[in-house]
Each structure stands twice: as C-alpha cells, then as structure tokens.
Design a protein around this motif. Structure first.
Motif, PDB file in Angstrom:
ATOM      1  N   SER A 120       0.875  -1.173   0.000  1.00 28.24           N
ATOM      2  CA  SER A 120       0.000   0.000   0.000  1.00 28.24           C
ATOM      3  C   SER A 120       0.907   1.216   0.000  1.00 28.24           C
ATOM      4  O   SER A 120       1.722   1.380   0.906  1.00 28.24           O
ATOM      5  CB  SER A 120      -0.879   0.030   1.246  1.00 28.24           C
ATOM      6  OG  SER A 120      -1.680  -1.114   1.319  1.00 28.24           O
TER       7      SER A 120
ATOM      8  N   SER B 265       0.690   5.060   0.258  1.00 28.82           N
ATOM      9  CA  SER B 265      -0.312   6.083   0.583  1.00 28.82           C
ATOM     10  C   SER B 265       0.243   7.494   0.421  1.00 28.82           C
ATOM     11  O   SER B 265       1.431   7.748   0.610  1.00 28.82           O
ATOM     12  CB  SER B 265      -0.862   5.872   1.990  1.00 28.82           C
ATOM     13  OG  SER B 265       0.156   5.987   2.938  1.00 28.82           O
TER      14      SER B 265
ATOM     15  N   THR C  45      -4.417   6.145  -2.055  1.00 26.86           N
ATOM     16  CA  THR C  45      -3.514   5.015  -1.867  1.00 26.86           C
ATOM     17  C   THR C  45      -3.415   4.227  -3.162  1.00 26.86           C
ATOM     18  O   THR C  45      -4.427   3.976  -3.823  1.00 26.86           O
ATOM     19  CB  THR C  45      -4.016   4.081  -0.746  1.00 26.86           C
ATOM     20  OG1 THR C  45      -4.103   4.825   0.465  1.00 26.86           O
ATOM     21  CG2 THR C  45      -3.086   2.906  -0.538  1.00 26.86           C
TER      22      THR C  45
ATOM     23  N   TYR D  42      -2.584   0.589  -4.462  1.00 26.30           N
ATOM     24  CA  TYR D  42      -2.511  -0.789  -3.978  1.00 26.30           C
ATOM     25  C   TYR D  42      -1.798  -1.645  -5.023  1.00 26.30           C
ATOM     26  O   TYR D  42      -2.231  -1.711  -6.173  1.00 26.30           O
ATOM     27  CB  TYR D  42      -3.908  -1.350  -3.708  1.00 26.30           C
ATOM     28  CG  TYR D  42      -4.608  -0.638  -2.586  1.00 26.30           C
ATOM     29  CD1 TYR D  42      -4.327  -0.972  -1.260  1.00 26.30           C
ATOM     30  CD2 TYR D  42      -5.524   0.377  -2.838  1.00 26.30           C
ATOM     31  CE1 TYR D  42      -4.953  -0.300  -0.214  1.00 26.30           C
ATOM     32  CE2 TYR D  42      -6.154   1.040  -1.798  1.00 26.30           C
ATOM     33  CZ  TYR D  42      -5.863   0.696  -0.494  1.00 26.30           C
ATOM     34  OH  TYR D  42      -6.480   1.366   0.543  1.00 26.30           O
TER      35      TYR D  42
END
Length: 187
Positions: free
Chosen positions: A70, A72, A79, A81
């Motif tokens: 992740s 961020s 975020t 992913y």
C-alpha cells in the motif's frame, strides 16, 4: 403649504435615488480549490520481494501479505494498492482478471484509455489504464515478465468520486504510477 409639498417631493426623490441604485445580486459560481503539488523526487525501493521500483519520496509505503504493498499519499487522501502474484502457467487467467477489474469501472467511466508498456531489456511488459470520469479508480496497471511474475496496481481516493475536483491529485499520482512501471525490475 406648497413649500412643504415641494420639500417632501424633493426628499422623496433623494430617498428614491439613494436606495434604488443597488448592484444586482448574482449567485456565486461553483469553484474548486486549486491544488499544486511539489516536484516529485524518487527513491529506489527494494526488499525481499522478487522486484524493485522507484517510489515518490513523499509517499508512505507499507508491506502487505505476499509481496503486496500500500503506497499512501496522506495529503491527497489516496492510496496505490500493489498486488503480486507468481505466474504458474496461469498468465492468461491473470491477464483476464486484471482487464476485467479495469473494465468493471466502465459503468461510471466516461472513457478508458489503454497505454501498452514494453521494456524487453528488463523483461517488463504491461498495460496502463487511465479511467476518465467519476469512477472509483482513475489509474490502473499490470506488469509481468510472462513467465514468473505478475503485478497489478490501482489508485483509490478516500473521497466521493468527482473527477473534476480530484483531477490534480489524480494526475500527480498517475505520473508516480507510470514511473513505478517504468523503473520496475525483476530480481
């Protein structure tokens, strides 16, 4: 008496002229906050996973299970992913799942632009998707070496999808995602 009448009429006209000259009140037009972000600086990221890449120094990376990550951006409330899957003769299934994930957003999307990515020197092949409109994700990608490794990535904002208002942040993160793809190397 005549003099008082003229005085009243004169006062009435002065009163009328004074209070009748107002500006027209117009409703305030809708506007959006202008967002400017600093020039991106990138650091090399490596760990025990079978790949490495460059990441924006302002982003916070957190390892998830099975070499997923992740990434961020707290100031942008977004975020990225990343999901890693090994290829075990299932490349067609992995490609189909990655494309299906992107095209599930076609209901809310105005347009989905595909940009192929090929780097034969590093054996990195993939596709970058830019999803225009009020979809849940604005950018997605997948990369693979076709024989051992497969990575997907997508960005999500923690806000109601309104493409006009998040466009500056979405553009900034899109550039980071493309940089991640371009600098990815297998170990």
């Amino acid at each position: 008496m005549f003099r008082n009448t003229i005085t009243y009429i004169l006062l009435f006209f002065i009163f009328l002229l004074t209070f009748s000259c107002k500006d027209n009140v117009l409703p305030k037009p809708a506007s959006y906050l202008r967002l400017d972000y600093p020039e991106a600086e990138y650091d090399n990221f490596e760990n025990d996973c079978p790949f490495g890449f460059e990441i924006n120094s302002k982003a916070i990376i957190k390892a998830d299970k099975n070499c997923g990550f992740s990434i961020s951006y707290p100031k942008m409330k977004a975020t990225i992913y990343l999901t890693y899957k090994p290829v075990n003769g299932n490349i067609n299934s992995l490609l189909r799942d990655a494309q299906k994930l992107t095209y599930e957003h076609v209901i809310k999307a105005d347009d989905i632009l595909e940009q192929p990515y090929l780097n034969p020197d590093k054996k990195v092949y993939g596709m970058f998707y830019q999803v225009n409109g009020n979809a849940a994700t604005n950018s997605q990608f997948y990369v693979t070496d076709s024989t051992k490794h497969f990575i997907t990535g997508s960005v999500y904002f923690y806000a109601k999808p309104n493409f006009d208002s998040i466009m500056p942040a979405a553009s900034y993160i899109k550039n980071d995602m493309q940089r991640l793809m371009e600098t990815l190397k297998w170990k």
